[in-house]
Write a protein that holds these residues in place. Structure first.
Motif, short mmCIF file in Angstrom:
data_model
loop_
_atom_site.label_atom_id
_atom_site.label_comp_id
_atom_site.label_asym_id
_atom_site.label_seq_id
_atom_site.Cartn_x
_atom_site.Cartn_y
_atom_site.Cartn_z
N GLU A 220 -56.47 1.98 35.13
CA GLU A 220 -56.58 1.64 33.69
C GLU A 220 -55.47 1.26 32.90
N TYR A 221 -54.32 1.98 33.34
CA TYR A 221 -52.85 1.60 32.70
C TYR A 221 -52.34 0.30 32.96
N SER A 222 -52.71 -0.14 34.10
CA SER A 222 -52.25 -1.60 34.74
C SER A 222 -52.64 -2.60 33.41
N LEU A 223 -53.70 -2.14 33.03
CA LEU A 223 -54.27 -3.35 32.04
C LEU A 223 -53.58 -3.28 30.73
N MET A 224 -52.69 -2.32 30.57
CA MET A 224 -51.96 -2.53 29.35
C MET A 224 -50.69 -3.78 29.68
N ASN A 225 -50.43 -3.64 31.09
CA ASN A 225 -49.05 -4.72 31.46
C ASN A 225 -49.67 -6.20 31.61
N TYR A 226 -49.23 -6.93 30.67
CA TYR A 226 -49.82 -8.24 30.57
C TYR A 226 -49.49 -9.11 32.08
N SER A 227 -48.46 -8.89 32.80
CA SER A 227 -48.15 -9.47 34.33
C SER A 227 -48.98 -8.98 35.20
N LEU A 228 -49.56 -7.74 35.16
CA LEU A 228 -50.36 -7.11 36.21
C LEU A 228 -51.81 -7.59 35.64
N ALA A 229 -52.21 -7.60 34.74
CA ALA A 229 -53.41 -8.04 34.20
C ALA A 229 -53.76 -9.20 34.49
N THR A 230 -52.94 -10.18 34.30
CA THR A 230 -53.22 -11.63 34.54
C THR A 230 -52.80 -12.48 35.54
N ASN A 231 -51.70 -11.68 36.46
CA ASN A 231 -51.16 -12.30 37.76
C ASN A 231 -51.84 -11.61 38.89
N TYR A 232 -52.51 -10.73 38.78
CA TYR A 232 -53.11 -10.05 39.95
C TYR A 232 -54.84 -9.97 39.84
N LEU A 233 -55.40 -10.02 40.78
CA LEU A 233 -56.85 -10.04 40.80
C LEU A 233 -57.26 -8.49 40.63
N PRO A 234 -58.25 -8.10 40.00
CA PRO A 234 -58.86 -6.70 39.97
C PRO A 234 -58.99 -6.09 41.11
N SER A 235 -59.30 -6.80 42.34
CA SER A 235 -59.32 -5.96 43.49
C SER A 235 -57.87 -5.55 44.17
N GLN A 236 -56.99 -6.53 43.77
CA GLN A 236 -55.41 -6.24 44.02
C GLN A 236 -55.01 -4.91 43.28
N ILE A 237 -55.25 -4.91 42.13
CA ILE A 237 -55.02 -3.85 41.35
C ILE A 237 -55.68 -2.49 41.62
N ALA A 238 -56.84 -2.58 41.81
CA ALA A 238 -57.62 -1.34 42.32
C ALA A 238 -57.06 -0.90 43.76
N SER A 239 -56.75 -1.92 44.51
CA SER A 239 -56.04 -1.62 46.08
C SER A 239 -54.61 -0.99 45.84
N SER A 240 -53.92 -1.61 45.03
CA SER A 240 -52.85 -1.03 44.73
C SER A 240 -52.72 0.60 44.14
#
Length: 311
Positions: A220-240
């Protein structure tokens, strides 16, 4: 449009912010043993008609396709001359506070998916339409309205939303913006978010409540970060987020089972994990404190504090 800390329901608490801490973006090196057995995480649910486990593999394969076709344009703010990453962060913080405020006000809390979906809509909409400097909060609350209609059984009316955010515009402004958003996105509201995948990946990780809450906070906090939210897929964020949570919990960062069900090797997550680690470390230091404060509470097992100290 006023900055979010000036709105009627946003109150940043700078007194909660700790002293500056050093930032470390080092990610531990780890290789999953080649002979490690892959578990069937659906084996115990075969006889459960409510899980539809026989379709799980196909469902998540389809969601993997959707997250690519429905993702926001990477670095879309380059085509938004009136906006920047700081403004976007305030908008997301503002949405998170609205979501939490409404959940506290009404008897039934809003779904976590509602917040994730509203942020997804916001980024996807700004990927295809330029908006003026005074319209991002209007676009944000309109995305929130659409998300509540999509995710909730009972959703707040426009008048109820304006009661908490009277400065964003009029009822007519919100409804007009809602039409713009739905038209530009061709009414494709449903799009996979990190939370969509996190539910599956947490199961593959045998996550206990602590690990589950840690991974949810970081997603959830990653969605605050513009780079994370737009440069990585949701599945990558969840896996990380799962990998970081396992490291914090003293477990091996990755397993053969996670590699199979997420579709990512540990090495493929390194860049996303590195950016996520820096973002989480900086979380207590920024003015956008809503998500951090929420997960710093006992209700959420103080996941934000644990993550910031031990990541």
């Amino acid at each position: 449009m006023a900055e979010p800390e000036e709105s009627s329901f946003i109150q940043h608490q700078s007194s909660m912010m700790p002293q500056q801490v050093p930032i470390n973006d080092h990610i531990p090196v780890y290789f999953v043993p080649e002979d490690e057995v892959i578990e069937n995480i659906d084996a115990d649910d075969i006889a459960n008609p409510y899980t539809c486990s026989i379709y799980s593999t196909d469902v998540y394969a389809y969601l993997k396709q959707l997250e690519v076709s429905h993702r926001p344009t990477p670095n879309y703010l380059q085509k938004q001359p009136q906006l920047n990453a700081r403004t976007r962060a305030y908008c997301i913080d503002w949405l998170a506070d609205l979501h939490r405020t409404l959940s506290r006000t009404y008897q039934a809390s809003l779904q976590a998916d509602t917040l994730f979906t509203s942020i997804s809509l916001f980024d996807r909409f700004l990927s295809v339409r330029q908006i003026p400097q005074d319209k991002p909060y209007l676009a944000a609350i309109s995305c929130f309205l659409i998300a509540t209609k999509f995710e909730e059984t009972y959703y707040p009316s426009v008048n109820q939303l304006l009661r908490f955010a009277p400065k964003v515009g009029t009822k007519e402004d919100i409804l007009k913006m809602e039409r713009f958003i739905l038209s530009d996105l061709r009414y494709t509201v449903g799009s996979p978010t990190p939370l969509t995948f996190l539910k599956r990946f947490a199961k593959a990780s045998h996550a206990d409540p602590t690990l589950g809450m840690l991974s949810r906070y970081m997603s959830e906090y990653s969605l605050m970060n513009y780079s994370l939210a737009t440069n990585y897929l949701p599945s990558q964020i969840a896996s990380s987020a799962i990998a970081h949570s396992r490291i914090i919990a003293g477990q091996t960062p990755w397993t053969a089972t996670l590699q199979y069900y997420t579709g990512y090797s540990y090495q493929e997550l390194a860049d996303c994990m590195r950016e996520m680690k820096v973002a989480v470390q900086k979380a207590p230091l920024l003015k956008t404190q809503t998500i951090y404060r929420k997960y710093a509470s006992s209700k959420y097992l103080k996941a934000a504090i644990t993550a910031s100290k031990h990541i």
